[in-house]
Scaffold this active site. Structure first.
Site, mmCIF file in Angstrom:
data_model
loop_
_atom_site.group_PDB
_atom_site.id
_atom_site.type_symbol
_atom_site.label_atom_id
_atom_site.label_comp_id
_atom_site.label_asym_id
_atom_site.label_seq_id
_atom_site.Cartn_x
_atom_site.Cartn_y
_atom_site.Cartn_z
ATOM 1 N N ILE A 92 0.718 -1.199 -0.128
ATOM 2 C CA ILE A 92 0.030 -0.020 0.070
ATOM 3 C C ILE A 92 0.962 1.186 -0.065
ATOM 4 O O ILE A 92 1.769 1.337 0.774
ATOM 5 C CB ILE A 92 -0.806 0.159 1.386
ATOM 6 N N LYS A 93 0.496 2.472 -0.867
ATOM 7 C CA LYS A 93 1.167 3.456 -0.829
ATOM 8 C C LYS A 93 0.118 4.469 -0.339
ATOM 9 O O LYS A 93 -1.021 4.553 -0.655
ATOM 10 C CB LYS A 93 1.480 4.043 -2.190
ATOM 11 N N THR A 94 0.754 5.288 0.960
ATOM 12 C CA THR A 94 -0.387 6.166 1.446
ATOM 13 C C THR A 94 0.481 7.243 1.731
ATOM 14 O O THR A 94 1.879 7.270 1.863
ATOM 15 C CB THR A 94 -1.094 5.685 2.572
#
Ligand code: R5P
Length: 291
Positions: free
Chosen positions: A202-204
């Site tokens: 996940i990229k956040t």
């Protein structure tokens, strides 16, 4: 010819010695299959961390500061990254095919920055092209809470289905529209949701109480860089993120728009892989940028 003799004299079977425990260095991926794991290993170094260089934003922003000449900028930067995040167009144009870096292939096509609502994206790269381009993972942008939420989640699950068939992980990108909040509560919801839908990474964005987000997300989180901030601030954000459980960074503008992008990427490497404090890495950055 079959080696009959070698078979006969083979004798060191290590009877009684247990095989080494099967461990895998990427969070939550111990039960993934071999193809998936080998691609995750291209992205994440043995320390479980990664430095992704994001230069995919031309797909919504056009030619932005730092990315005017992909062909001049990217080749000199790529050796200091673990993974290159790009569109297929940019990859073909500026990354030599003998490059051995992991590739995070941008697989959604979204509205450009000229539109107010960018949440109605579609799958822009199919699984065949991801395989042809030897992608280590496929990146899908998701807009949780926006008008186009369901469509973007559909893009994610369709891509996860295709990726699972061929052993290619999916990077779920938490996108934040203009009107959306950037709170711990929001990022906790969005990151968990994307992982539950099958995203492998996940990229956040980094936010307050980030350790709550990484704790509740069963797969690795990499932080987005976002708009350019002073170099020391970017290094501090990277340091805080990994200290609070992130597996690395996926940064674009904070590298590409730095006074010296190469020195900045080397300084980020010091923080992510070499245990340097941000101030120490910043000092090194200042010296390196003079070289
Ligand atoms: C989403 O992941 C976007 O395309 C990013 O804007 C892009 O990857 C550039 O990264 P950064 O926000 O660090 O400049």
């Amino acid at each position: 010819m079959a080696d009959k003799e070698g078979n006969i004299i083979a004798k060191d079977y290590g009877i009684g010695i247990k095989p080494p425990a099967q461990t895998f260095h990427v969070k939550g991926m111990g039960h993934a299959e071999w193809g998936m794991k080998t691609r995750l290993s291209q992205i994440f170094a043995a320390d479980g961390r990664t430095i992704m260089l994001a230069f995919d934003h031309g797909y919504i922003m056009g030619s932005t500061a730092g990315l005017e000449r992909l062909d001049l900028v990217i080749p000199q930067l790529m050796k200091y990254a673990d993974c290159l995040m790009a569109t297929r167009g940019a990859l073909r144009a500026c990354v030599p095919p003998d490059c051995r870096k992991a590739i995070a292939l941008r697989c959604t096509a979204d509205n450009s920055v000229l539109k107010d609502d960018m949440s109605h994206g579609v799958i822009g790269v199919g699984i065949e092209d991801a395989i042809r381009m030897n992608a280590s993972c496929m990146a899908v942008q998701c807009f949780v809470g926006a008008d186009g939420e369901l469509g973007s989640l559909n893009n994610l699950v369709r891509t996860v289905d295709a990726g699972e068939r061929y052993g290619i992980p999916v990077l779920g990108v938490v996108a934040v529209g203009k009107e959306m909040e950037r709170t711990t509560r929001y990022f906790a919801l969005a990151t968990r949701l994307l992982s539950e839908l099958g995203a492998h990474i996940i990229k956040t964005y980094y936010c307050e109480n980030f350790e709550q987000i990484t704790a509740a997300c069963p797969v690795p989180i990499v932080i987005a860089g976002g708009k350019k901030v002073p170099e020391l601030d970017a290094l501090q954000m990277a340091y805080r993120a990994i200290s609070e459980g992130a597996a690395g960074v996926d940064m674009g503008r904070n590298v590409l728009q730095a006074e010296s992008p190469v020195a900045m990427l080397k300084a980020i490497r010091m923080v992510i892989h070499e245990g340097a404090k941000p101030e120490e890495a910043y000092k090194a950055y200042q010296l390196m940028k003079e070289d």
